[in-house]
Design an enzyme around this catalytic site. Sequence first.
Site, PDB file in Angstrom:
ATOM      1  N   ARG A  15       0.737  -1.130   0.052  1.00 29.22           N
ATOM      2  CA  ARG A  15       0.057   0.020  -0.073  1.00 29.22           C
ATOM      3  C   ARG A  15       0.888   1.320  -0.084  1.00 29.22           C
ATOM      4  NH1 ARG A  15      -4.279  -0.056   4.610  1.00 29.22           N
ATOM      5  NH2 ARG A  15      -3.024  -1.626   5.447  1.00 29.22           N
ATOM      6  N   THR A  77       4.063 -13.973   8.970  1.00 26.08           N
ATOM      7  CA  THR A  77       4.800 -13.599   9.910  1.00 26.08           C
ATOM      8  C   THR A  77       5.312 -14.940  10.858  1.00 26.08           C
ATOM      9  OG1 THR A  77       2.659 -13.265  11.226  1.00 26.08           O
ATOM     10  CG2 THR A  77       3.571 -11.375  10.478  1.00 26.08           C
ATOM     11  N   ASP A 101       7.628  -2.054  10.983  1.00 21.81           N
ATOM     12  CA  ASP A 101       6.578  -1.053  10.521  1.00 21.81           C
ATOM     13  C   ASP A 101       5.846  -0.562  11.404  1.00 21.81           C
ATOM     14  OD1 ASP A 101       4.908  -3.044  10.751  1.00 21.81           O
ATOM     15  OD2 ASP A 101       3.955  -2.787   8.775  1.00 21.81           O
ATOM     16  N   ASN A 224       1.278   1.300   6.955  1.00 17.08           N
ATOM     17  CA  ASN A 224       1.210   0.649   5.795  1.00 17.08           C
ATOM     18  C   ASN A 224       0.687   1.478   4.500  1.00 17.08           C
ATOM     19  OD1 ASN A 224       0.860  -1.840   7.123  1.00 17.08           O
ATOM     20  ND2 ASN A 224      -0.533  -0.977   8.424  1.00 17.08           N
ATOM     21  N   TYR A 363      27.797  37.402  -2.800  1.00 12.10           N
ATOM     22  CA  TYR A 363      28.467  35.950  -2.991  1.00 12.10           C
ATOM     23  C   TYR A 363      29.795  35.916  -2.335  1.00 12.10           C
ATOM     24  CZ  TYR A 363      30.291  31.498  -3.921  1.00 12.10           C
ATOM     25  OH  TYR A 363      30.620  30.009  -3.914  1.00 12.10           O
ATOM     26  N   ASN A 374      33.438  45.410   5.666  1.00 10.51           N
ATOM     27  CA  ASN A 374      32.050  45.793   4.995  1.00 10.51           C
ATOM     28  C   ASN A 374      31.843  45.394   3.617  1.00 10.51           C
ATOM     29  OD1 ASN A 374      29.824  46.967   4.006  1.00 10.51           O
ATOM     30  ND2 ASN A 374      29.726  48.344   5.973  1.00 10.51           N
ATOM     31  N   ASN A 383      35.449  32.678  -7.307  1.00 11.20           N
ATOM     32  CA  ASN A 383      36.299  31.933  -6.695  1.00 11.20           C
ATOM     33  C   ASN A 383      36.529  30.660  -7.622  1.00 11.20           C
ATOM     34  OD1 ASN A 383      33.302  31.178  -6.319  1.00 11.20           O
ATOM     35  ND2 ASN A 383      34.192  29.636  -4.863  1.00 11.20           N
ATOM     36  N   SER A 402      29.985  48.529  -3.680  1.00 12.47           N
ATOM     37  CA  SER A 402      28.876  47.841  -4.413  1.00 12.47           C
ATOM     38  C   SER A 402      29.418  47.080  -5.673  1.00 12.47           C
ATOM     39  CB  SER A 402      27.744  48.691  -4.430  1.00 12.47           C
ATOM     40  OG  SER A 402      27.058  48.820  -3.328  1.00 12.47           O
ATOM     41  N   GLY A 420      33.343  51.014  -5.764  1.00 15.46           N
ATOM     42  CA  GLY A 420      32.073  50.361  -6.212  1.00 15.46           C
ATOM     43  C   GLY A 420      32.298  49.938  -7.861  1.00 15.46           C
TER      44      GLY A 420
END
Length: 455
Positions: A15, A77, A101, A224, A363, A374, A383, A402, A420
Site C-alpha cells: 500500500r 509472520t 513497520d 502501511n 556571494y 563591510n 572563486n 557595491s 564600487g
Amino acid sequence: MALHVVIMAAGKGTRMKSKSPKVLHRVGGRSLLQHVLDAAAGLGAARTIVITGHGADAVEAAAGTATCVRQMPQLGTGHAIQQVVPLLPDDDSTVLILNGDVPLIRASTARALVAACGGRELALLTIALDDPTGYGRIVRLADGSVRGIVEHKDANELQRGIREIYTGIMAAPAAALRRWVMALDNRNAQGEYYLTDIVALAVADQVPVVATRCDDETEVLGVNSPLQLAELERRWQRRQAEALMEAGVRLADPARLDVRGTLRCGQDVEIDVGCVFEGEVTLGRDVRIASHCVIRNARIDDGAVIHPFTHIDGASVGAGALVGPYARLRPGAELGPDVHVGNFVEIKNSTMAAGAKANHLAYLGDATVGERVNYGAGSITANYDGANKHRTVIEADAHIGSNCVLVAPVTLGAGATIGGGSTISRPAPAGQLTVARAKQVSLPGWTRPVKPKKG
Ligand code: UD1
Ligand code: CA
C-alpha cells in the site's frame, strides 16, 4: 537469561506504492527500521536479528550491526520467525519480536513486555482501538484469560466487534517459541503462516499468556500507507515539540515545527512557525529563529537572530549575529560574533570574523573575511575558474564597494577600500583606495537621437 530481539521487516508494504521497502521510509528524518533498532538498542539484547525479504539488499545495508536473515519467499509472520529458529537458543531466554513497520515503540514499553515474559510466559502487547479494522483481535474466555488471536480476515462478526487488538509486538520464551512456530500451518483466509496462531498453541501447552496493555496509541501505530506515515510523522513531531517546550523552548506553534534529527536548545530560545531542523542542530541561549527557516547540521550561538526564510546547512553562526531574511549559509560558512548577513547573501566555505557585514545581494565563496569588513551589495568572489577553486582574503576593516568582482586568488589588505564596480584581480594594498573600472566620460556636444516625424 539472555534477551534476543527479532525485528520483522521482510514484508512488501504494497500500500505504500513505492519502489523503496516500507521500513526504509522515514519518520522524523530516520527510517522506520532505524527507530525500531534505536528502541532495541536500549534493551541490552545479546543479539538483534532483522528479517529481510523485499528490498533485502537495501534493508540489510540499513540494519547496522544487527544480524540479517532473509525470508524468501514471504509466507507470513509465522514463516518469518521460522527462518530465525536456528539462531535462537533452545532455553528459557526471552525473544522479543518487534515490527519493522511499528516504529515509535518506546524502549520502556518493550522492557516491560520482556519483564512480563520473564522467559516463562507469552507476553503480548495489546491496545484497545476505537477502530480495530484490519488488526488481529485478542479473544478471551469468560474468565478473561487470553484464548488466542484471530486475524481480521478470519474473524466472524462477533470477533470483529472486539476492540482489543494485537500490536504485532510480543515476548516469548525461546525454546517454546521455536517449538510453536515450527508447528504452524497456513489453513486460513490468507493462506499464510500466522505468528499469531502461536497464542492458541501456548494455551494448549498451558503456558500462561499475558496481555500487556499499551496506553499510548502512538507507540503501536503501524505504517502501511502514505497517509499513516504522515500521521505518524505528526505524532513524532508532537513528541519532539513537547520535549522542547518542557525544556523551556518557546514554540510559536508546536504543530508547525519539524525536527528531523536532533535539536538542542539553550535557555530562552524562541522558534517561530514553519521551521525545519535537520541533522544535528544546536541553538545557544536567547537565540531567535524567525518563521520558515530550514536549518541543518548547524550551530547557532547565544543571542543570534535568524530572520525569516533563511537556509543554513553545515554552517555556524556566532553570538549576537544577525542573519537573513532570505540568507543562505552553505557548508563551511563560519560566522563570528556580531556578523550581519542580510537578504539574498550566499556564503560558502568562508569565515567572517567578528563584526563583518554583508548585508545585501552578495556571494562569498572560499573567502577569509577579517573583522569589521563591510562587503557591499552585489559584490561577489569569482572563486571558480572552471576547474579549480581559489581563495579570496579580505583583511580586517576593508571596505568593499557595491558590485565588485573579486577574482580569486586575491588578497585585499587591511583597511583597503575598493571602489564600487571594480573588478579586482591583483592584490589591493592595505589602507588605500583601489578602483578598477572604466573611467567615466561625459560628451558635451552629444545630442539625443530624435524620432523622424510621421507623414
Ligand atoms: C500483523 C498481525 C496482526 C496485528 C498486526 C499489527 C499476523 C498474522 N498478524 O498483521 O495480528 O494486529 O500485525 O500491526 O502476524 N513480515 C515478514 N514476513 C512475512 C510477512 C510479514 O517479515 O512473510 C513482516 C512485515 O514486514 C511487517 C510485519 O511482519 O513488518 C507484520 O506484517 P504485516 O503483513 O504488516 O502483518 P499485518 O497483516 O499487519
Ligand atoms: Ca502491518
